[in-house]
Design an enzyme around this catalytic site. Structure first.
Site, PDB file in Angstrom:
ATOM      1  N   TYR A  23       0.820  -1.215   0.000  1.00  0.00           N
ATOM      2  CA  TYR A  23       0.000   0.000   0.000  1.00  0.00           C
ATOM      3  C   TYR A  23       0.858   1.271   0.000  1.00  0.00           C
ATOM      4  CZ  TYR A  23      -2.887   3.847   1.368  1.00  0.00           C
ATOM      5  OH  TYR A  23      -3.473   5.072   1.383  1.00  0.00           O
TER       6      TYR A  23
ATOM      7  N   LYS B 131       5.632   9.188   2.665  1.00  0.00           N
ATOM      8  CA  LYS B 131       5.505   9.479   4.095  1.00  0.00           C
ATOM      9  C   LYS B 131       6.768   9.076   4.855  1.00  0.00           C
ATOM     10  CE  LYS B 131       1.695  11.285   3.345  1.00  0.00           C
ATOM     11  NZ  LYS B 131       0.351  10.875   3.411  1.00  0.00           N
TER      12      LYS B 131
ATOM     13  N   CYS C 232      -8.910  14.146   4.144  1.00  0.00           N
ATOM     14  CA  CYS C 232      -9.766  15.251   4.610  1.00  0.00           C
ATOM     15  C   CYS C 232      -9.861  16.356   3.551  1.00  0.00           C
ATOM     16  CB  CYS C 232      -9.234  15.836   5.908  1.00  0.00           C
ATOM     17  SG  CYS C 232      -9.493  14.776   7.330  1.00  0.00           S
TER      18      CYS C 232
ATOM     19  N   ARG D 138      -7.779   4.765  -4.459  1.00  0.00           N
ATOM     20  CA  ARG D 138      -6.862   5.864  -4.773  1.00  0.00           C
ATOM     21  C   ARG D 138      -6.562   5.949  -6.263  1.00  0.00           C
ATOM     22  NH1 ARG D 138      -4.426   9.091  -0.390  1.00  0.00           N
ATOM     23  NH2 ARG D 138      -5.468   8.268   1.434  1.00  0.00           N
TER      24      ARG D 138
HETATM   25  O1  SAT Z   1      -0.951   6.376   1.872  1.00  0.00           O
HETATM   26  S1  SAT Z   1      -0.480   7.735   2.087  1.00  0.00           S
HETATM   27  O2  SAT Z   1       0.060   7.822   3.439  1.00  0.00           O
HETATM   28  O3  SAT Z   1       0.539   8.081   1.139  1.00  0.00           O
HETATM   29  C1  SAT Z   1      -1.769   8.807   1.913  1.00  0.00           C
HETATM   30  C2  SAT Z   1      -2.181   9.351   3.200  1.00  0.00           C
HETATM   31  O4  SAT Z   1      -2.681   8.590   4.039  1.00  0.00           O
HETATM   32  O5  SAT Z   1      -2.005  10.564   3.422  1.00  0.00           O
HETATM   33 MN    MN Z   2      -1.170  12.546   3.126  1.00  0.00          MN
END
Ligand code: SAT
Ligand code: MN
Length: 589
Positions: free
Chosen positions: A201, A210, A254, A374
Site C-alpha cells: 500500500y 511518508k 480530509c 486511490r
Molecule cells: O498512503 S499515504 O500515506 O501516502 C496517503 C495518506 O494517508 O495521506
Molecule cells: Mn497525506
C-alpha cells in the site's frame, strides 16, 4: 571496484534472494515494459498486478487490486527506531534499532525469492534545489516501481550523481507474504534508512513519500533547521493578478487534493497547484518561509472525486498522457472498462465489479470502491499546475492553514494572535479519523499540524522546533485553523465546502494584506461576517452564525482533551505552549 550503492544493493540481494535485479532508468519504455509484466507475468497472491483500463476515456490508465487486508497505512506496525525511546516520543512506536533489524532480517531472508528486485534511483525535490535529496529504493513490486515513477523524479542520471558517495537515502521494500502479522514499516532516522515488509500500500510501500519525505525528513529538518510538513501548497491569484502562496495541513483523506486543485466559485480568483501532500519549508535569506514540494505526483482518494467536487482532477485523470495513471481498489464498470467509485457523477452503471473484482449491485448495501481507493497521477497533468512548480527555489509562503475534520466545536476559520499562539493553534488540532489508516473511523483524535502519524521524533521537540523557526522569520506567514466539516443538529454540513472554500481563502488573503480587521475571541481572531465574500452563495444567516459559534462549554471540554494530550509529553512539552493553553482557559472562564 563496487560503489557504495552497488555494495548496498548487493548486500540486500544476498539477504532477500531475488531471482533477478533490475536497475530502473525511469524511462517511458521501461514503464510500459513493467506494466506489461504486471499484466501478463508478475503475480501477487495469485493475481495480476495491473489490468488495462479503457484508454479512449482514461488514456494510459491501469487498475490495481490490492490484497484485501492491504488497503491503508498501518500505523500500529510503523516504528521509528531512534537509539532511545524518548527521542521517538509518545507519538511513535519505538523499538531499539538492533532489535528491529533482528526481526526484519529474519522476515526478509529470501523474501524476494522467485521475484525481481527493482532498483529505483530517484530524487525528492527539484534536482537543482539545494534541498533536494537523492534516494534509492529497492522493491519487489512493479506496482510500487510504477507508482514511484509517477510520484518522484526517477531516473538513471541520479546514479551518476550518487557515484562514489554514500550520501543517499535508502529504502528496502518487499511485499513479503502480505500477512499483516508479518508486516512492518520501520524507520532508522540515524541511517537515513527505511525498511518495509508485508505491504504494497502507498503510504507503507512508496518509501519516498511518508516514510522519507515526512518521517525521516522531519528529523533531518530538526537538525538542519527546516520543516517537513504534511501540507498542500497553492497559489491564490486575485482579480488583479497578484498571487499569494499558502500551505495547508490537513490529515489524510480530509480534502487536501480537492483544496490543492480548487476551482474557484468567485470570479477573478484562481487557485494554482504546487502540491497536495508534502511541503518542505525553509527560512529564506529574506526572512520569509519558502516551500517546495518534494513530489511530482498525486496519490489521492478516488471515492467522492467528481466533476463537482474536483473538476480539475477529473480532467487530469482523463488527460492524454505519457506518464501512466494508476487506479487502486476502485470498482470497475464492465460495460465500458472504466474505473468507477461512489460519488462519481451520473447514474450507477449496470454492470459493476467491486474493488476485489466481485460482481456488485447497489442493493447489496456494500461498497463497490474501497473507501480508501486511490489514483496515482502525475502533477504535470493538473490543468491548474502553477508555473512556479519547477522553480527550484520554491515559493514564499504568506499564510499557513491547519485543518481537521470536526463536526462540532471548531469554527470555519480562526487566526492565531501571533506566532507563539499560532503554534499552540496548530498543536491543539484534532480530527476525526478516516479510512486512510486501519483504525476505527470517525473518532476525534489529536493530530497536531496533521503530523501525528508522520513526525519522525518526539512531538514536544517538534513544537519547540516550530517556535524556534518563528524566531528566524522576520516576515512570518499568518497562521489559521480551518474546519469545513461543522454540522447542524441533524448532521448536515453547515458549509458547502469544495469550490466555495475560496471564500475562506479570500478572507485569508485579505488578512495577509491587512485589508480587513478581525474580531478577538478567546480562541483566536475570527472574521467579521461583513468581510466574508458571500456573493451568490445560498446560506442562511443562522447557519453562518453557527459556523462561527464558540460554545464555551464545548471549548472547556476541548481544552481538557488538549491538556491530556499535552501531558503525555511530560517535561519536554514547551512551557510556551502550556502558557498559551492556560491563557485560553482563562479567557474561556
Ligand atoms: O498512503 S499515504 O500515506 O501516502 C496517503 C495518506 O494517508 O495521506
Ligand atoms: Mn497525506
Amino acid at each position: 571496484m563496487a560503489t557504495p550503492l552497488e555494495k548496498w544493493v548487493d548486500e540486500q540481494a544476498r539477504l532477500t534472494k531475488p531471482k533477478k535485479i533490475w536497475w530502473c532508468d525511469g524511462s517511458e519504455e521501461e514503464a510500459h515494459r513493467l506494466i506489461e509484466i504486471g499484466i501478463k507475468e508478475e503475480r501477487i497472491a495469485g493475481r495480476p498486478i495491473f489490468y488495462e483500463l479503457n484508454h479512449r476515456t482514461f488514456p494510459n490508465s491501469y487498475l490495481h487490486r490490492s490484497h484485501p487486508t492491504d488497503v491503508a497505512r498501518t500505523e500500529h506496525l510503523t516504528y521509528i527506531c531512534h537509539p532511545d525511546k524518548e527521542t521517538a516520543g509518545p507519538n511513535n512506536n519505538w523499538m531499539a534499532p538492533k532489535e528491529a533489524k533482528r526481526i526484519l532480517t529474519k522476515l526478509s531472508d529470501g523474501c524476494m525469492r522467485s521475484r525481481t528486485m527493482y532498483v529505483l534511483p530517484y530524487m525528492m525535490g527539484h534536482p537543482e534545489s539545494p534541498y533536494a535529496k537523492a534516494c534509492v529504493q529497492l522493491t519487489d513490486s512493479s506496482y510500487v516501481a510504477i507508482s514511484m515513477r509517477i510520484m518522484t523524479r526517477m531516473g538513471k542520471d541520479l546514479l551518476e550523481k550518487i557515484k562514489d558517495s554514500d550520501d543517499f537515502v535508502k529504502g528496502l521494500h518487499s511485499v513479503g507474504d502480505l500477512d499483516p502479522k508479518r508486516r512492518f514499516i520501520i524507520h532508522f532516522p540515524e541511517e537515513n534508512f527505511v525498511w518495509s515488509i508485508g505491504s504494497g500500500y502507498g503510504g507503507n510501500a512508496l518509501l519516498g513519500k511518508k516514510c522519507f519525505s515526512l518521517r525521516i525528513a522531519s528529523w533531518l529538518g530538526l537538525r538542519e533547521g527546516w520543516l517537513a510538513e504534511h501540507m498542500v501548497i497553492i497559489g491564490i491569484e486575485d482579480p488583479k493578478g497578484n498571487i499569494t502562496y499558502v500551505t495547508a495541513a490537513l490529515p489524510s483523506a480530509c480534502g487536501k487534493t480537492n483544496l490543492a486543485m480548487l476551482e474557484s466559485s468567485l470570479t477573478g480568483y484562481k487557485v494554482w497547484t504546487l502540491g497536495d501532500d508534502i511541503a518542505w519549508l525553509n527560512v529564506g535569506p529574506d526572512g520569509r518561509l519558502w516551500a517546495i514540494n518534494p513530489e511530482i505526483g498525486f496519490f489521492g482518494v478516488a471515492r467522492g472525486t467528481s466533476p463537482k467536487t474536483n473538476p480539475n482532477m477529473m480532467k487530469a485523470l482523463k488527460k492524454e498522457k505519457f506518464y501512466p495513471t494508476l487506479f487502486t481498489n476502485t470498482a470497475l464498470n464492465l460495460d465500458t472498462n472504466e474505473p468507477w467509485w461512489e460519488g462519481m457523477d451520473g447514474p450507477v452503471p449496470n454492470s459493476i465489479v467491486d474493488w476485489q473484482g466481485t460482481p456488485w449491485d447497489s442493493s447489496q448495501g456494500t461498497q463497490a470502491a474501497h473507501p480508501n481507493s486511490r489514483f496515482t497521477v502525475s502533477i504535470y497533468h493538473a490543468p491548474t499546475l502553477s508555473s512556479e512548480f519547477d522553480n527550484p527555489k520554491g515559493v514564499p509562503i504568506s499564510a499557513i492553514l491547519f485543518g481537521g475534520k470536526r463536526m462540532h466545536v471548531k469554527p470555519l476559520v480562526v487566526e492565531g494572535f501571533d506566532w507563539q499562539n499560532s503554534i499552540f493553534l496548530g498543536s491543539r488540532m484534532g480530527s476525526e479519523t478516516t479510512a486512510a489508516a486501519t483504525h476505527e473511523v470517525g473518532v476525534v483524535r489529536r493530530d497536531p499540524m496533521a503530523m501525528l502519524p508522520f513526525c519522525g521524533y518526539n512531538m514536544a521537540d517538534y513544537f519547540r522546533h516550530w517556535l524556534n523557526i518563528g524566531k528566524r522569520l522576520t516576515n512570518p506567514p499568518k497562521i489559521f485553523s480551518v474546519n469545513w466539516f461543522r454540522t447542524d443538529a441533524q448532521g448536515n454540513y453547515l458549509w458547502p465546502g469544495f469550490r466555495e472554500n475560496i471564500r475562506v481563502l479570500k478572507w485569508v488573503v485579505d488578512r495577509v494584506n491587512n485589508r480587513v480587521d478581525a474580531a478577538r475571541a478567546p480562541i483566536g481572531l475570527i472574521p467579521y461576517l461583513k468581510d466574508l465574500d458571500l456573493e451568490g452563495l445560498n446560506i442562511s444567516r443562522e447557519n453562518l452564525e453557527r459556523l462561527f459559534e464558540i460554545d464555551v462549554k464545548e471549548w472547556q471540554k476541548e481544552a481538557e482533551d488538549i491538556e491530556i494530550f499535552f501531558r503525555s509529553f511530560g517535561e519536554r512539552m514547551p512551557k510556551e505552549i502550556w502558557q498559551e493553553l492556560n491563557e485560553m482557559k482563562e479567557k474561556l472562564r
